[in-house]
Write a protein that holds these residues in place. Structure first.
Motif, PDB file in Angstrom:
ATOM      1  N   CYS A   1       9.996  25.309  47.974  1.00 48.00           N
ATOM      2  CA  CYS A   1       8.994  24.847  47.000  1.00 48.00           C
ATOM      3  C   CYS A   1       9.549  24.890  45.583  1.00 48.00           C
TER       4      CYS A   1
ATOM      5  N   GLU B   1       7.377  18.756  49.646  1.00 42.37           N
ATOM      6  CA  GLU B   1       6.153  17.953  49.676  1.00 42.37           C
ATOM      7  C   GLU B   1       6.135  16.995  50.868  1.00 42.37           C
TER       8      GLU B   1
ATOM      9  N   TRP C   1       5.075  18.992  53.826  1.00 43.63           N
ATOM     10  CA  TRP C   1       3.877  19.818  53.730  1.00 43.63           C
ATOM     11  C   TRP C   1       2.798  19.442  54.734  1.00 43.63           C
TER      12      TRP C   1
ATOM     13  N   SER D   1       1.587  22.484  56.927  1.00 45.07           N
ATOM     14  CA  SER D   1       0.415  23.143  56.337  1.00 45.07           C
ATOM     15  C   SER D   1      -0.491  23.832  57.366  1.00 45.07           C
TER      16      SER D   1
END
Length: 688
Positions: free
Chosen positions: A405, A413, A416, A420
């Protein structure tokens, strides 16, 4: 040595049924025990050589030979390790409760470590009787002047031992398979089991069929090795072809030179990769190495998102590789596999004591020689040490994600959306993990940009504050009331397509919302609110924000109240629902006629009721159902007010309600059928 008979030193004559039905749950695991014992014997011999107590021959090649014999229904395991004397056979084999490896370590505890002493003769050896009616041991110790020993037991409590005929140092175990286990005399079945348990043993493992005909291969003579068995020397003449030269004349040209080749017995191929990737230092490994290993071990040809190479020597020895797989569907995430090894010996898949539950969605291998295994080497004993390993793995995962990150934000990203769910699950399950990850949890907004929780709070005009300690319990209610007023609301979307009407309202007013469309998000945002008292999460359709509404002028309020009362009466009547909650607002968006809202508290209560099988209860008992908000600025709503007696008003009312509900949640089958029929009727009116 004179022939000897005796009884096995065991505490119960029922030891073999116990071994078969309790100690080892999978019968094929005997292969792992036999091979592991062979590895131990070879490791011991190497240690003795290092300590100067034995000199290994220059041509020594450590290996384990497995020979299947379908005709005789036998299975042999042959190692060239330390071997055993008659006294050692008596001690290590006939006394089940005593561990040869334990005694070896005690004797040499100041000269060596136990890192690679993964097993021992003893109970592991007796797993052979799960599949064999009779077991023979032929062994010759490395000790000078030792005599070979032949040991036989037919699976009861009796054995026979006498002088043997084995010539080379090491041990040969022959299993005479019982009728229920003749499958293990099949070469392909044994290969399957070896690849399951022993693919990464630290010693080369070779499998052969005693009945198979000799196979051959032809190689260049320059590639001949000392241990190759030459069958025939082959001279291949140079190959010539007629070709046209630069002058247009044809001539014979050599296209392949003369070669000297040899026909040899086909070289055996080890079933074991003795130097698996996880045993190497990360600096020695390239990206393609990690990808090849992933494909080979997990048979997954989708490239993983990224991986973590674990390499720890203190305070415990642990190595491994964890892969973050690319998840294509919502259900892929439950199919992770983490293989647990003990000194390159496969133990089991997904042992929950070692692997944190939220990491079970990953794929990978973990090798920890320090694991406290029980006698079957298949399950972990309860030990606080195991929790330390799980904590370490969790910490390394958090460190990897935080590092990405900070230093690889763009790559992070991209990953993610895939990672997640398990990150959020980890936060729910492990407070320490959540603390480490708090600054690396991302939220995708309605413009598909990624924000941290702090950035989300700032985008909604607030700040992220740490929890405050309460001074006393007496002022708790007052503090809660005050905190509610000060809370920063973060709006979220669970379905971009269905809630597009609300998203458009937000975008028109320059407001932001985040997308939380996974099943785990409901529990996750509750946790985020508990950890961050200054924040509250509210679904985008929970209410109409003040920025989306026009204020009603003071002189218009009385007339506006009359319009409101009229619309409430009309819609309750036409929708045949006296309890329908109807509100009238002046929305800035003239394209929106009606919307449905449901308070965040009521919606969460309904979700909880569904979760706990209470869907049949009346949600109204917890504070009401959804609210129909009508836009007083929209022409259709104005028409209803001004032409309440018109024939088209009932159709308009029902259609407006269903359209608003469609943007809020799916209609029931009956409601959808009525909506489709009504839509067709409205279109027919346009044709007249």
């Amino acid at each position: 040595m004179a022939g000897k008979k005796g009884n096995l030193s065991i505490s119960s004559e029922n030891i073999f049924p116990i071994i078969k039905k309790w100690v080892y749950s999978d019968h094929d695991i005997f292969v792992r025990e036999m091979v592991s014992n062979g590895c131990d014997a070879i490791t011991k011999l190497k240690k003795l050589d290092m300590m100067g107590e034995y000199q290994i021959p220059d041509d020594y090649k450590p290996s384990i030979q497995i020979i299947v014999n379908p005709k005789e229904k036998t299975l042999k395991f042959i190692d060239n390790g330390v071997g055993m004397t008659a006294d050692e056979v008596e001690e290590y084999i006939t006394q089940i409760a005593f561990s040869g490896a334990t005694e070896f370590l005690e004797k040499y505890k100041d000269k060596t470590t136990e890192d690679d002493m993964i097993g021992h003769f003893g109970l592991g050896f007796y797993s052979a009787f799960m599949v064999a009616d009779e077991v023979h041991i032929d062994t010759l110790s490395y000790k000078e002047g030792a005599a070979p020993v032949h040991w036989v037991s037919e699976g009861g409590t009796e054995y026979e031992m006498e002088d043997g005929t084995k010539e080379g140092v090491g041990t040969e175990i022959t299993l005479y398979l019982n009728e229920d286990s003749v499958q293990f005399a099949n070469e392909y079945r044994v290969r399957e089991v070896v690849e399951k348990y022993c693919s990464f043993m630290p010693v080369e493992i070779f499998l052969s069929n005693a009945d198979a005909e000799q196979e051959y291969e032809t190689i260049d003579e320059a590639d001949l090795k000392e241990d190759d068995v030459v069958v025939e020397h082959i001279h291949e003449e140079a190959k010539m072809e007629e070709k046209e030269n630069e002058n247009g004349e044809k001539e014979m040209v050599e296209v392949s030179p003369a070669m000297e080749k040899v026909k040899i017995n086909k070289r055996p191929v080890s079933l074991s990769d003795i130097h698996p990737l996880w045993t190497k230092h990360p600096n020695e490994c390239e990206k393609e190495d990690y990808l090849d290993f992933y494909r080979k071990v997990f048979m997954d040809y989708k490239e993983p998102l990224f991986w973590i190479h674990l390499n720890m020597d203190y305070p415990f020895n642990l190595k491994g590789i964890l892969y973050f797989p690319r998840i294509n569907t919502e259900y892929d995430s439950i199919e992770g596999t983490i293989k647990l090894y003990n000194n390159q010996v496969f133990i089991a898949d997904n042992i929950k004591e070692v692997i944190p539950e939220f990491l079970m969605v990953l794929k990978g291998v973990i090798d920890c020689p320090d694991l406290p295994l029980n006698v079957s080497r298949s399950a972990l004993q309860n030990d606080g040490f195991v929790n330390k390993i799980a904590d370490y793995i969790s910490k390394k995962v958090a460190d990897k994600l935080n590092g990405m990150c900070k230093t690889q934000k763009e790559e992070y990203e991209k990953c993610w959306d895939n990672i997640s769910p398990f990150v959020k699950f980890g936060c729910l399950k492990d407070e320490k993990f959540c603390d480490k990850m708090k600054d690396s949890i991302l939220f995708k907004n309605i413009d598909h940009k990624y924000l941290t929780l702090k950035e989300c709070a700032e985008a909604n005009g607030g700040t992220l504050e740490e929890p405050k300690e309460k001074e006393d319990t007496a002022s708790e209610d007052a503090e809660n009331a005050e905190s509610k007023e000060e809370k920063t609301t973060i709006y979220y979307v669970t379905d971009e397509q269905q809630q597009s009407q609300y998203i458009n309202l937000f975008k028109a007013q320059g407001q932001d919302a985040v997308i939380l469309n996974h099943n785990i998000d409901s529990a996750f945002i509750t946790q985020m609110e508990q950890r961050n008292p200054s924040l509250s999460f509210q679904r985008i359709d929970a209410d109409i924000t003040d920025s989306a509404k026009e204020e009603v002028a003071e002189e218009e309020k009385e007339e506006f109240q009359k319009i409101t009362d009229s619309l409430v009466e009309i819609f309750r009547k036409e929708l045949e629902n006296d309890k329908l909650d109807v509100k009238v607002e002046k929305l800035k968006d003239d394209n929106t006629a009606a919307v449905i809202t449901l308070s965040e508290q009521n919606r969460r209560m309904q979700e909880m009721m569904k979760m706990y099988g209470m869907a049949g209860m009346d949600a109204g008992m917890f504070g009401g159902e959804s609210t129909l908000i009508l836009n007083a600025n929209h022409p259709l709503v104005k028409f209803v007010v001004e032409h309440r007696r018109a024939k088209s008003v009932p159709v308009i009312c029902r259609q407006l309600y269903d359209l608003a509900m469609l943007a809020h949640k799916p209609l029931s089958p009956e409601e959808m059928t009525a909506f489709m029929q009504r839509s067709n009727e409205i279109m027919l009116l346009l044709t007249k």
